[in-house]
Design an enzyme around this catalytic site. Structure first.
Site, PDB file in Angstrom:
ATOM      1  N   ASP A   1       0.987  -1.339   0.019  1.00 40.37           N
ATOM      2  CA  ASP A   1       0.063   0.082  -0.024  1.00 40.37           C
ATOM      3  C   ASP A   1       0.895   1.100  -0.065  1.00 40.37           C
ATOM      4  O   ASP A   1       2.034   1.310   0.334  1.00 40.37           O
ATOM      5  CB  ASP A   1      -1.178  -0.023   1.126  1.00 40.37           C
ATOM      6  CG  ASP A   1      -2.304   0.720   0.951  1.00 40.37           C
ATOM      7  OD1 ASP A   1      -2.095   1.352  -0.090  1.00 40.37           O
ATOM      8  OD2 ASP A   1      -3.047   0.665   1.754  1.00 40.37           O
TER       9      ASP A   1
HETATM   10  C1  BGC Z   1      -5.109   2.969   0.110  1.00 44.87           C
HETATM   11  C2  BGC Z   1      -5.408   2.049  -0.884  1.00 44.87           C
HETATM   12  C3  BGC Z   1      -5.207   2.547  -2.515  1.00 44.87           C
HETATM   13  C4  BGC Z   1      -3.765   3.463  -2.404  1.00 44.87           C
HETATM   14  C5  BGC Z   1      -3.536   4.005  -3.769  1.00 44.87           C
HETATM   15  C6  BGC Z   1      -3.981   4.006  -0.086  1.00 44.87           C
HETATM   16  O1  BGC Z   1      -3.983   5.325   0.702  1.00 44.87           O
HETATM   17  O2  BGC Z   1      -5.054   2.525   1.294  1.00 44.87           O
HETATM   18  O3  BGC Z   1      -6.328   1.419  -0.977  1.00 44.87           O
HETATM   19  O4  BGC Z   1      -5.338   1.611  -3.239  1.00 44.87           O
HETATM   20  O5  BGC Z   1      -3.879   4.454  -1.445  1.00 44.87           O
HETATM   21  O6  BGC Z   1      -4.419   4.981  -4.090  1.00 44.87           O
END
Ligand code: BGC
Length: 748
Positions: free
Chosen positions: A279
């Site tokens: 993530d």
């Molecule tokens: C979120 C993810 C997301 C990623 C990319 C993160 O802050 O937890 O779910 O896919 O950002 O945007």
């Protein structure tokens, strides 16, 4: 003789040549990846594991791509896709295409209800269709990987990301999660209109303590194996292309360093072969979480855990090379990760064509897409209350309608959380749709009452009350703005924000019939406002077509069929409250509520059983609940055999009768209860559901198949077993199984 033996051997050899299919290993993806990896330097390999933002083609990004130091981009707009791919294909030494990724969570341009709203449809076909449309629209802009579905189970509506979830139940989330994966990926990822899916967030993110985002998750093996992991296992089995770790720690180990989850369970026990993408910053955060001392160690921990791609932490980019040189990271860990990334790129057909067709006709908002989005918003709306059959309204019998509330005409808010590509100008709001619906009919008095959900300025409320007074019925649109749910949007108080409660109460005090429509990202504890309204439709954030869907439901062109994918608490203090509860040693049999305790009462038992003095034991609405404009009764439950063995398939049937006036859909739900086991079991577990269309006055038989696994659980030895003994089966309209039918069966 020797010659004869030699001849026979030769013949057999030739026969074996003929019989065995001619394999061309050089053409298999595996072989291609091996051949490519043989040519790659360590620097180029590490480059494949580096994912960065692609919003702007800066000189730095340009040279990083050209040097083969970047493997994937997130958030790269359509107009840059071909430029960056050309740099990767033509200027990098080995011409390896980039993977372009983005969050496409509940639609790309055509926005579907938030996932929680889609879950309320209990309709996997519709959910799959929505994901397929999202894939078609997103891929037309060069996106080939979406960070969806989010299949975190959560029982905590304070947690803002409940909006992105499919609710509280492992079975429902498994079925709908698989539907989403199938919709995104289809059965051939090389098709340019398909996107690779990503199961997130592995794991226990929805169990963040206190419903506070990013917080620790302290979960037992029972909770993990039985509740949290099943949806992930289901999508792994369904071939989801990628996985994403969660931000939280699980029992002391941050997810991005959690070898138990990624190596032992995901890759080991489940044998899943795909690509794991961290993530955003989740690798770097391992240090902040207090799990290691240096940033370099975060990279070592993550790569050795099997996190193939580093999204935005830059730690693979910065440290993997030196970690490899000093032996802190194995060659195998890096090679495995590179293999996973390149395999996905081959599976997507990117080596053959990484470009986007900029001349193709735009397909966004195609009428067929809008129709599916509208249907999803219709089926995702849950009718909670309908006193004296106030709904559906009959336009011809009304002279005037008041439309009130900050969500009645809030195009950006009805879209809901985490939709970067949505265009509010394309939303059709309830006000727009109802105005169209009633164009030749009753007069509409529209007064927002408040300008937005958090508005505390009560100046307009008097005008709203006057509008209500001069109307035959009030349509009152309340809820939460989109920004109040989603990532890092947790709430400790689950009331209607701003002065909305005041607005509801003032309007209700007019005595006019009030239909309250709740457009929110989560279940809200709004028992008082619900009590003050005569009918309540809970639509969540319904997306682009929320308005027409709501209008059709209010005026009877469609009949509500949504069911709650999550329990609605009476009060925040009941959280976590969910249907999958176990029995205590003191079941709630007879208890005294706070107002019934005599003043000065001596210390006494008050029933000595499990409940809240000020909230009893029941939620406001249970999981699976949802009314229709018609009524259904459940009768005549039958099982194919009362006694069964581990290898049998049980068939359970039940008759549902539509005793009301409307043809409508009903979602029949099958729950299992194992009353005695070597580990205590929940009182109910959803094991099947069926959405059936039943004409007014007619009956339908629903039928469910159950196998041994539906009776099994993870025992103390971590084995998934069904223990012999009696089980109770319920087929019911909700998790309030007393409203359905039950039957006992015995596993021998
Ligand atoms: C979120 C993810 C997301 C990623 C990319 C993160 O802050 O937890 O779910 O896919 O950002 O945007």
């Amino acid at each position: 003789m020797k010659k004869l033996v030699g001849f026979i051997v030769l013949v057999l050899w030739c026969v074996s040549c003929v019989q065995q299919p001619v394999t061309t290993p050089t053409n298999s993806i595996d072989a291609k990846v091996t051949a490519l990896m043989e040519q790659m330097t360590w620097e180029e390999k590490i480059g494949q594991l580096h994912q960065v933002e692609g919003g702007q083609l800066t000189p730095q990004l340009y040279s990083e791509i050209a040097e083969g130091h970047v493997g994937s981009l997130l958030n790269c707009p359509k107009h840059l896709v071909n430029d960056v791919q050309r740099i990767a294909m033509q200027q990098s030494r080995l011409g390896i295409p980039l993977l372009i990724a983005r969050d496409v969570i509940h639609g790309f341009k055509t926005i579907f209800p938030i996932p929680l709203g889609q879950a309320a449809t209990f309709n996997p076909i519709l959910v799959e269709k929505g994901a397929e449309i999202a894939a078609t629209e997103a891929s037309s802009e060069g996106i080939r990987l979406t960070f969806a579905p989010m299949i975190d189970i959560t029982r905590d509506p304070r947690w803002g990301r409940i909006a992105e979830s499919l609710g509280e139940d492992p079975y429902l989330t498994s079925v709908l999660g698989v539907a989403m994966v199938n919709g995104f990926q289809g059965n051939d990822l090389t098709q340019p209109n398909k996107v690779a899916a990503c199961a997130k967030h592995f794991a226990a993110y929805g169990f963040s303590e206190g419903g506070r985002d990013y917080n620790i998750a302290d979960v037992s093996e029972y909770q993990l194996r039985e509740v949290i992991l099943p949806p992930f296992k289901s999508v792994a089995d369904a071939g989801v292309a990628s996985f994403m770790p969660s931000f939280n720690e699980i029992n002391g180990v941050p997810a991005s360093a959690n070898a138990y989850l990624f190596k032992q369970i995901l890759r080991g026990e489940w044998g899943w072969k795909g690509t794991v993408i961290s993530d955003y910053f989740s690798i770097k955060q391992i240090k902040t979480q207090g799990f290691c001392e240096t940033e370099a160690q975060t990279a070592a921990l993550a790569i050795e855990t099997g996190i193939d791609v580093d999204m935005m932490s830059y730690v693979y980019h910065q440290y993997l090379d030196s970690l490899l040189m000093d032996g802190s990271v194995s060659e195998k860990a890096i090679n495995d990760a590179v293999r996973n990334v390149l395999t996905l790129k081959y599976k997507l057909g990117l080596f053959d064509n990484p470009y986007v067709d900029t001349l193709a006709q735009p397909i966004h908002y195609d009428v067929s897409h809008l129709a599916v989005a509208k249907q999803a918003a219709i089926e995702g709306a849950v009718l909670l209350k309908n006193e004296h059959n106030l709904l559906p309204l009959s336009a011809s019998q009304l002279n005037s309608v008041a439309i009130i509330g900050p969500m009645a005409d809030a195009p950006a808010e009805q879209i809901g959380t985490w939709c970067f590509d949505a265009e509010p100008s394309r939303s059709i709001t309830p006000l727009m749709a109802i105005t169209k619906e009633l164009q030749d009919g009753p007069i509409i008095h529209y007064v927002p009452g408040l300008n937005y959900s958090r508005d505390v300025n009560t100046n307009q409320i008097e005008r709203a009350v006057s509008a209500a007074k001069k109307s035959d019925v009030v349509l009152l649109f309340v809820g939460e703005e989109a920004i109040l749910s989603g990532e890092a949007k947790c709430r400790a108080r689950l009331d209607l924000p701003g002065a909305q409660a005041q607005l509801v109460n003032a309007v209700a005090a007019t005595g006019k019939p009030v239909v309250m429509v709740v457009m929110a990202g989560r279940p809200l504890c709004i028992g008082n406002e619900i009590a003050n309204a005569n009918a309540v439709l809970y639509t969540f954030h319904g997306g682009t077509m929320a308005g027409p869907a709501i209008s059709d439901l209010l005026f009877g062109k469609s009949i509500p069929s949504g069911k709650l994918p999550v329990t609605i608490p009476q009060a925040e203090g009941q959280i976590p409250i969910y249907y999958y509860q176990k029995e205590t040693g003191r079941p709630p049999h007879h208890f005294t509520l706070i107002d019934d305790i005599p003043v000065g009462a001596k210390q006494t038992s008050l029933g000595f059983c499990t409940y809240w003095l000020d909230a009893g034991i029941e939620p406001l609405y249970p999981f699976g609940f949802g009314l229709s404009y018609t009524q259904f009764t459940y009768s005549d439950i039958q099982v194919s055999q009362q006694n069964f063995s581990a290898t049998d398939t049980l068939t359970v049937t039940c008759t549902i009768t539509n005793t009301g006036k409307y043809n409508a859909y009903e979602v029949a739900q099958l729950y299992v209860h194992d009353p005695v086991a070597s580990l205590t079991r929940p009182l109910k577990q959803l094991k099947g559901f069926q959405k059936v269309f039943i004409k007014a006055g007619e009956q339908e038989k629903v039928s469910f198949k159950l196998t041994n696994n539906d009776f099994a659980f993870w025992n103390n030895q971590n084995q998934f077993v069904a223990e012999p003994g009696a089980f109770t089966l319920y087929v019911a309209p909700s998790s309030d199984v007393a409203k359905g039918c039950s039957v006992s069966v015995v596993l021998e």
